[in-house]
Motif scaffolding. Structure first.
Motif, PDB file in Angstrom:
ATOM      1  N   GLU A  62      51.166  37.728  41.668  1.00  0.00           N
ATOM      2  CA  GLU A  62      50.313  37.744  42.564  1.00  0.00           C
ATOM      3  C   GLU A  62      48.758  37.600  41.908  1.00  0.00           C
ATOM      4  N   THR A  63      47.821  37.631  42.529  1.00  0.00           N
ATOM      5  CA  THR A  63      46.356  37.390  42.055  1.00  0.00           C
ATOM      6  C   THR A  63      45.471  38.649  41.744  1.00  0.00           C
ATOM      7  N   GLY A  64      45.183  39.018  40.555  1.00  0.00           N
ATOM      8  CA  GLY A  64      44.166  39.989  40.668  1.00  0.00           C
ATOM      9  C   GLY A  64      42.578  39.715  40.424  1.00  0.00           C
ATOM     10  N   GLY A  91      43.916  46.344  51.610  1.00  0.00           N
ATOM     11  CA  GLY A  91      43.278  45.457  52.283  1.00  0.00           C
ATOM     12  C   GLY A  91      43.306  43.887  52.311  1.00  0.00           C
ATOM     13  N   GLY A  92      44.563  43.434  52.116  1.00  0.00           N
ATOM     14  CA  GLY A  92      44.863  42.102  51.777  1.00  0.00           C
ATOM     15  C   GLY A  92      44.195  41.351  50.471  1.00  0.00           C
ATOM     16  N   LYS A  93      43.888  42.313  49.610  1.00  0.00           N
ATOM     17  CA  LYS A  93      42.946  41.917  48.287  1.00  0.00           C
ATOM     18  C   LYS A  93      43.889  42.311  47.183  1.00  0.00           C
ATOM     19  N   THR A 185      35.994  48.634  56.055  1.00  0.00           N
ATOM     20  CA  THR A 185      36.325  47.123  56.791  1.00  0.00           C
ATOM     21  C   THR A 185      36.907  46.530  55.801  1.00  0.00           C
ATOM     22  N   PRO A 186      37.590  45.255  56.018  1.00  0.00           N
ATOM     23  CA  PRO A 186      38.231  44.520  54.999  1.00  0.00           C
ATOM     24  C   PRO A 186      37.363  43.975  53.935  1.00  0.00           C
ATOM     25  N   ALA A 187      36.018  43.787  54.155  1.00  0.00           N
ATOM     26  CA  ALA A 187      35.021  43.427  53.252  1.00  0.00           C
ATOM     27  C   ALA A 187      34.123  44.388  52.519  1.00  0.00           C
TER      28      ALA A 187
END
Length: 228
Positions: A62-64, A91-93, A185-187
């Protein structure tokens, strides 16, 4: 006196750090499905992001994200580094990372698992006593935590249960009639302070609201910490 209360529900251990009777930190630990916080990786810088004050890091699977404030300012794309997960992916991050001062391996990937939130908490508070309501978890942690653990059927008493339940609500009372409203929120996570108790007429009202907001900063910070 600093103490830790742990209550197990199903596959989740609820962990509360208390200073006397005041809740100061709260976390969830899925013992059989850890969230990766504390895990150590070899990572490779894949992109520098000045606008985000950080870098993307390839961890193998994965990417961090590595903030500049966590040790990334002097790194360049392609560098290999050792990193530790400081916040789980959500949250998809990807996970948030921090640089470790140890030599990296020759390829991205997991190097070793973290100890889990309870042993990590005990490293920070070595004199804290631990009260746990689950014999199986005590047996599992005995090699790491020894005799610091005590079985207590009501590790979470009624008062603590009520306070923990309130952490799931989008509104928190701050005192002096003020409330804190939280919207994720996602952001970003938005926080709005309703200074309902501030009074004053005309030009005096903004000053009264500002004074109340400043007075409420410790309570606001506490709620942010408790809600992670």
């Amino acid at each position: 006196m600093t103490k830790v209360a742990v209550s197990v529900r199903g596959d989740t251990a609820r962990i509360a750090l208390l200073d006397g009777d005041e809740l100061t930190e709260y976390m969830l630990w899925r013992v059989e499905q850890p969230d990766g916080v504390g895990d150590i990786y070899t990572g490779r810088i894949t992109a520098k992001l000045p606008a985000m004050a950080g870098s993307f890091v390839d961890l193998g699977d994965e990417t961090g994200f590595l903030p500049d404030s966590a040790g990334a300012p002097s790194l360049t794309e392609g560098d290999y580094i050792s990193v530790q997960v400081t916040r789980a992916a959500q949250g998809g991050k990807g996970p948030r990372l921090a640089v470790l001062a140890e030599p990296p391996a020759d390829r991205p990937g997991l190097r070793r698992r973290g100890p889990g939130p309870l042993p990590e908490l005990m490293q920070r508070f070595p004199k804290a006593q631990i009260f746990i309501d689950d014999y199986a978890l005590i047996a599992r942690l005995r090699p790491m935590l020894g005799t610091r653990m005590t079985y207590k059927a009501d590790a979470f008493d009624a008062v603590l249960e009520d306070e923990v339940a309130g952490l799931a609500e989008p509104t928190a009372a701050l005192g002096q009639g003020a409330k804190m409203h939280i919207a994720a929120t996602p952001a970003l996570t938005a926080i709005d302070i309703d200074a309902g108790a501030a009074s004053g007429d005309g030009n005096a009202k903004p000053q009264a609201q500002l004074a109340l907001n400043i007075a409420l900063i410790p309570a606001i910070v506490r709620q942010i910490i408790l809600r992670n």
